[in-house]
Motif scaffolding. Structure first.
Motif, short mmCIF file in Angstrom:
data_model
loop_
_atom_site.label_atom_id
_atom_site.label_comp_id
_atom_site.label_asym_id
_atom_site.label_seq_id
_atom_site.Cartn_x
_atom_site.Cartn_y
_atom_site.Cartn_z
N HIS A 86 0.80 -1.23 0.00
CA HIS A 86 0.00 0.00 0.00
C HIS A 86 0.83 1.27 0.00
O HIS A 86 0.28 2.37 -0.05
N THR A 108 -11.36 -4.00 0.39
CA THR A 108 -11.69 -2.75 1.06
C THR A 108 -13.18 -2.46 1.09
O THR A 108 -13.65 -1.72 1.96
N LYS A 152 -3.84 2.42 0.39
CA LYS A 152 -3.20 3.38 1.29
C LYS A 152 -4.25 4.15 2.09
O LYS A 152 -4.12 4.35 3.31
N ALA A 155 -5.71 1.86 4.70
CA ALA A 155 -4.79 1.69 5.82
C ALA A 155 -4.86 2.90 6.76
O ALA A 155 -4.84 2.75 7.99
N ILE A 160 -3.90 1.33 10.23
CA ILE A 160 -2.93 0.26 10.03
C ILE A 160 -1.57 0.92 9.80
O ILE A 160 -1.29 1.43 8.71
N ASP A 161 -0.75 0.96 10.82
CA ASP A 161 0.51 1.69 10.71
C ASP A 161 1.73 0.87 11.14
O ASP A 161 2.84 1.40 11.22
N TRP A 165 3.33 -4.61 8.48
CA TRP A 165 2.00 -5.04 8.01
C TRP A 165 1.80 -4.46 6.62
O TRP A 165 1.78 -3.24 6.42
N HIS A 166 1.64 -5.31 5.62
CA HIS A 166 1.60 -4.89 4.23
C HIS A 166 0.26 -5.28 3.60
O HIS A 166 -0.13 -6.45 3.61
N LEU A 167 -0.43 -4.31 3.04
CA LEU A 167 -1.64 -4.54 2.26
C LEU A 167 -1.20 -4.68 0.81
O LEU A 167 -0.56 -3.77 0.26
#
Length: 239
Positions: A86, A108, A152, A155, A160-161, A165-167
């Protein structure tokens, strides 16, 4: 009330009955795992056989093995892939090599199951966000909608920071083949499907440093997320 788009309708159709059945299946499977491990450890020392099973097939039959046995008997590994996270950075199998990682499959626009799955992944992130030996992957199952800017924004909205952790988004066929053929995300039924059939699963899949599947969890249940954390701690302690 607005008309539901086809994806949302598909996701919600008969959802309560479906997830209730899947929860029972996971409960029964875990009960079997505990029973099998108890039987094995009655005959073998615990320091030889891992307390975290290996899974080599889409039916998720657990195998409790020592490291030497695992190298010879566990042939299934997560396949290579190249996607975008993201932040717009290329993300591949190389980024999880030598680490343990936890994978889930979301989108999403999902307003039912996915928020719970994100909440449970946050339990994991809270514990391991600063651990360089852990990666958390959220693959989009609607990558034609969830491009990098969309992920993005998602997130940011979901806070989600965690740096690990990867979307992920990219080719639909890559993601769907990974989900069904590598992660066994839909178990044996999903393994027989192709990339034209919509992917839906509540599972979180735990993978060890060698790319072997070591756990499957209901990603909507806090107790399952907590058990996942415990199993990840055990995997990290293995040399």
């Amino acid at each position: 009330m607005g008309k539901l788009d086809p994806i949302t309708w598909f996701w919600k159709a008969d959802v309560m009955g479906f997830w209730a059945q899947k929860t029972v299946e996971i409960f029964l499977r875990k009960s079997l795992v505990i029973s099998l491990f108890a039987s094995l450890t009655a005959c073998q020392s615990e320091d030889k056989v891992s307390s975290i099973p290996y899974y080599n097939s889409p039916d998720f039959s657990p195998q409790f093995l020592d490291k030497v046995e695992a190298k010879g008997r566990i042939k299934h590994h997560i396949d290579h892939f190249y996607l975008k996270d993201h932040h717009g950075k290329t993300f591949s199998q190389d980024h999880v090599k030598g680490k343990i990682h936890l994978a889930q499959f979301i989108f999403t626009r999902c307003g039912n199951i996915c928020p719970e799955m994100i909440s449970q992944m946050k339990i994991v992130a809270k514990k391991f966000s600063s651990n360089p030996q852990v990666e958390m992957l959220s693959y989009s199952v609607t990558p034609w909608i969830d491009d990098v800017p969309t992920l993005k924004k998602f997130a940011e909205e979901k806070k989600i920071d965690a740096p690990n952790w990867h979307l992920l988004t990219g080719s639909k066929s890559v993601i769907y083949n990974l989900a069904r053929k590598s992660y066994f995300a839909e178990e044996e039924l999903g393994y027989t499907k192709d990339s034209t059939e919509f992917l839906h699963t509540e599972h979180m899949i735990l993978v060890d440093r060698e790319g072997r599947i070591r756990g499957i969890y209901n990603g909507t249940l806090p107790l399952e997320a907590e058990q996942c954390v415990k199993d990840m701690e055990k995997l990290l302690s293995e040399n």
